[in-house]
Motif scaffolding. Structure first.
Motif, PDB file in Angstrom:
ATOM      1  N   VAL A 152      63.231  47.644 125.009  1.00 35.94           N
ATOM      2  CA  VAL A 152      62.166  47.043 125.813  1.00 35.94           C
ATOM      3  C   VAL A 152      62.811  46.258 126.958  1.00 35.94           C
ATOM      4  CG1 VAL A 152      60.487  46.921 123.946  1.00 35.94           C
ATOM      5  CG2 VAL A 152      62.126  45.065 124.238  1.00 35.94           C
ATOM      6  N   THR A 153      61.960  45.769 127.851  1.00 36.51           N
ATOM      7  CA  THR A 153      62.488  45.037 129.001  1.00 36.51           C
ATOM      8  C   THR A 153      63.040  43.671 128.622  1.00 36.51           C
ATOM      9  OG1 THR A 153      60.250  44.224 129.463  1.00 36.51           O
ATOM     10  CG2 THR A 153      60.971  46.219 130.616  1.00 36.51           C
ATOM     11  N   SER A 154      62.570  43.126 127.495  1.00 35.60           N
ATOM     12  CA  SER A 154      63.090  41.840 127.006  1.00 35.60           C
ATOM     13  C   SER A 154      62.798  41.722 125.515  1.00 35.60           C
ATOM     14  CB  SER A 154      62.443  40.681 127.755  1.00 35.60           C
ATOM     15  OG  SER A 154      62.947  39.442 127.301  1.00 35.60           O
ATOM     16  N   PRO A 155      63.825  41.427 124.712  1.00 32.62           N
ATOM     17  CA  PRO A 155      65.237  41.244 125.086  1.00 32.62           C
ATOM     18  C   PRO A 155      65.941  42.581 125.305  1.00 32.62           C
ATOM     19  CG  PRO A 155      64.978  41.010 122.727  1.00 32.62           C
ATOM     20  CD  PRO A 155      63.595  41.205 123.270  1.00 32.62           C
ATOM     21  N   GLN A 156      67.112  42.516 125.942  1.00 30.81           N
ATOM     22  CA  GLN A 156      67.888  43.712 126.244  1.00 30.81           C
ATOM     23  C   GLN A 156      69.292  43.576 125.675  1.00 30.81           C
ATOM     24  OE1 GLN A 156      67.284  43.148 130.505  1.00 30.81           O
ATOM     25  NE2 GLN A 156      66.356  45.188 130.619  1.00 30.81           N
ATOM     26  N   MET A 157      69.892  44.724 125.392  1.00 27.51           N
ATOM     27  CA  MET A 157      71.282  44.703 124.978  1.00 27.51           C
ATOM     28  C   MET A 157      72.174  44.515 126.207  1.00 27.51           C
ATOM     29  SD  MET A 157      71.493  47.421 121.811  1.00 27.51           S
ATOM     30  CE  MET A 157      73.171  46.916 121.388  1.00 27.51           C
ATOM     31  N   ILE A 160      78.626  50.377 119.423  1.00 32.18           N
ATOM     32  CA  ILE A 160      77.207  50.040 119.511  1.00 32.18           C
ATOM     33  C   ILE A 160      76.973  48.819 120.390  1.00 32.18           C
ATOM     34  CG2 ILE A 160      75.178  49.342 118.172  1.00 32.18           C
ATOM     35  CD1 ILE A 160      76.343  50.926 115.810  1.00 32.18           C
ATOM     36  N   PHE A 161      77.846  47.822 120.280  1.00 28.08           N
ATOM     37  CA  PHE A 161      77.659  46.578 121.032  1.00 28.08           C
ATOM     38  C   PHE A 161      77.676  46.822 122.540  1.00 28.08           C
ATOM     39  CE2 PHE A 161      78.948  42.469 122.817  1.00 28.08           C
ATOM     40  CZ  PHE A 161      78.086  41.628 122.161  1.00 28.08           C
ATOM     41  N   THR A 162      78.453  47.788 122.988  1.00 22.66           N
ATOM     42  CA  THR A 162      78.578  48.033 124.427  1.00 22.66           C
ATOM     43  C   THR A 162      77.864  49.309 124.876  1.00 22.66           C
ATOM     44  OG1 THR A 162      80.697  49.165 124.025  1.00 22.66           O
ATOM     45  CG2 THR A 162      80.781  46.827 124.575  1.00 22.66           C
ATOM     46  N   ALA A 163      77.059  49.930 123.999  1.00 25.03           N
ATOM     47  CA  ALA A 163      76.407  51.204 124.333  1.00 25.03           C
ATOM     48  C   ALA A 163      75.237  50.982 125.286  1.00 25.03           C
ATOM     49  CB  ALA A 163      75.936  51.896 123.060  1.00 25.03           C
ATOM     50  N   ARG A 202      70.319  35.327 125.200  1.00 21.59           N
ATOM     51  CA  ARG A 202      69.402  36.070 124.339  1.00 21.59           C
ATOM     52  C   ARG A 202      69.885  37.516 124.174  1.00 21.59           C
ATOM     53  NH1 ARG A 202      65.048  34.677 126.708  1.00 21.59           N
ATOM     54  NH2 ARG A 202      64.766  36.514 128.024  1.00 21.59           N
ATOM     55  N   SER A 203      70.422  38.079 125.230  1.00 25.01           N
ATOM     56  CA  SER A 203      70.955  39.434 125.168  1.00 25.01           C
ATOM     57  C   SER A 203      72.163  39.523 124.246  1.00 25.01           C
ATOM     58  CB  SER A 203      71.345  39.906 126.574  1.00 25.01           C
ATOM     59  OG  SER A 203      71.926  41.185 126.536  1.00 25.01           O
ATOM     60  N   VAL A 204      73.021  38.511 124.266  1.00 22.42           N
ATOM     61  CA  VAL A 204      74.201  38.496 123.397  1.00 22.42           C
ATOM     62  C   VAL A 204      73.786  38.469 121.930  1.00 22.42           C
ATOM     63  CG1 VAL A 204      76.187  37.113 122.662  1.00 22.42           C
ATOM     64  CG2 VAL A 204      75.724  37.443 125.094  1.00 22.42           C
ATOM     65  N   PHE A 205      72.880  37.558 121.586  1.00 23.92           N
ATOM     66  CA  PHE A 205      72.447  37.461 120.193  1.00 23.92           C
ATOM     67  C   PHE A 205      71.682  38.713 119.756  1.00 23.92           C
ATOM     68  CE2 PHE A 205      72.834  32.818 121.129  1.00 23.92           C
ATOM     69  CZ  PHE A 205      73.827  32.558 120.186  1.00 23.92           C
ATOM     70  N   TYR A 206      70.868  39.256 120.636  1.00 22.05           N
ATOM     71  CA  TYR A 206      70.125  40.478 120.334  1.00 22.05           C
ATOM     72  C   TYR A 206      71.081  41.650 120.115  1.00 22.05           C
ATOM     73  CZ  TYR A 206      66.677  44.232 120.980  1.00 22.05           C
ATOM     74  OH  TYR A 206      65.884  45.342 120.812  1.00 22.05           O
ATOM     75  N   SER A 207      72.073  41.779 120.980  1.00 20.47           N
ATOM     76  CA  SER A 207      73.060  42.853 120.846  1.00 20.47           C
ATOM     77  C   SER A 207      73.840  42.703 119.545  1.00 20.47           C
ATOM     78  CB  SER A 207      74.024  42.844 122.033  1.00 20.47           C
ATOM     79  OG  SER A 207      73.344  43.041 123.254  1.00 20.47           O
ATOM     80  N   PHE A 208      74.211  41.462 119.231  1.00 25.31           N
ATOM     81  CA  PHE A 208      74.961  41.226 117.992  1.00 25.31           C
ATOM     82  C   PHE A 208      74.107  41.588 116.777  1.00 25.31           C
ATOM     83  CE2 PHE A 208      76.433  38.683 114.431  1.00 25.31           C
ATOM     84  CZ  PHE A 208      77.803  38.913 114.467  1.00 25.31           C
ATOM     85  N   TRP A 209      72.827  41.216 116.790  1.00 27.01           N
ATOM     86  CA  TRP A 209      71.944  41.509 115.663  1.00 27.01           C
ATOM     87  C   TRP A 209      71.789  43.025 115.472  1.00 27.01           C
ATOM     88  CZ3 TRP A 209      69.674  40.370 111.342  1.00 27.01           C
ATOM     89  CH2 TRP A 209      68.512  41.042 110.947  1.00 27.01           C
TER      90      TRP A 209
END
Length: 268
Positions: free
Chosen positions: A207-212, A195-198, A37-44
């Protein structure tokens, strides 16, 4: 050398399980719902922020390039680059949270009855505040990268396309896009990787969920459970490796594109 040593140490930590080398942590990562979920959220978040920054920056340069060449106009656009990302994140928080400046202004003016009527734009699950911060901060960088390209762009191509009856869209696709495409793609790659790794902006406005990814790995690394640390190393190395490989491939492709343009558009 220190960076290389740190990478080697992190890689070894991600492979160790009670003194035994294993790829188990990497395999188990992809079974963790929180990580995926974090991967997809970060990508979005990254994709939206990058694309909108590029589009807004490109439009800004095309419309105001003459004014941006002057000292005053250039200074006003590049002021955001003088401050770190967390400063702009804090400004976004002060401006756009439900008890912030904008909600208070709307309340005082009578346009809004309650603060809770103000939409949740920061510390929201959709990451709107994070995206606003990055767009606000990165548009000047896009302008910085594109302005020299437009300054060196020959007007002869546009004039020829106009004489041939091309409309604005055709003029852009034939006389501008082939020359600015390498700069656009390389700038987009830089923004995407950053941005992806920031960490600081999603940590402050998320927020606490989802997270980057960076926030999740930070929590895994500093959690009380030592068994989470190898997952933190593995997640960071996977994200860094994927971004690094993508950057190298894009840079190689854009160098070939520049060589093709320099040779008059011939293939090879």
């Amino acid at each position: 050398m220190v960076f290389g040593l740190g990478m080697i140490t992190a890689f070894m930590e991600s492979l160790m399980d009670d003194g035994t080398l294993t790829m188990g942590y990497y395999m188990e990562l992809f079974t963790k719902e929180r990580f995926m979920r974090s991967v997809f959220y970060s990508f979005w978040i990254t994709a939206v922020s990058t694309v909108l920054s590029l589009v807004i920056g490109l439009l800004f340069v095309r419309v105001f390039q003459e004014k941006l060449r002057g000292g005053t106009g250039r200074l006003l656009v590049w002021i955001p680059m003088l401050f770190p990302h967390f400063v702009w994140a804090y400004l976004v928080f002060l401006l756009l949270n439900q008890s912030g400046f904008l909600s208070n202004l709307l309340g005082v003016s009578g346009l809004m009855a309650e603060r809770t009527d103000f939409p949740v734009l920061v510390q929201d699950p959709g990451g709107v505040g994070i995206m606003i911060t990055y767009i606000w901060k990165e548009v000047p960088f896009v302008i910085l990268m594109l302005l020299p390209v437009y300054a060196s762009l020959s007007q002869g191509y546009k004039e020829a396309a106009t004489l041939l009856g091309a409309n604005r869209v055709h003029i852009f696709t034939t006389a501008e896009w082939p020359f600015i495409k390498p700069a656009i793609i390389e700038t987009g790659a830089i923004l995407f990787a950053f941005i992806f790794t920031a960490f600081e902006v999603p940590q402050l406005l998320g927020v606490t969920s989802p997270q980057m990814i960076a926030v999740l790995t930070y929590e895994w690394f500093y959690s009380g459970a030592w068994t989470d640390r190898p997952f933190a190393f593995a997640a960071l190395l996977l994200a860094g490796g994927a971004v690094g490989l993508s950057m190298w491939l894009l840079t190689h492709a854009m160098n070939n594109e520049r060589l093709r343009l320099a040779s008059g558009g011939r293939g090879g």
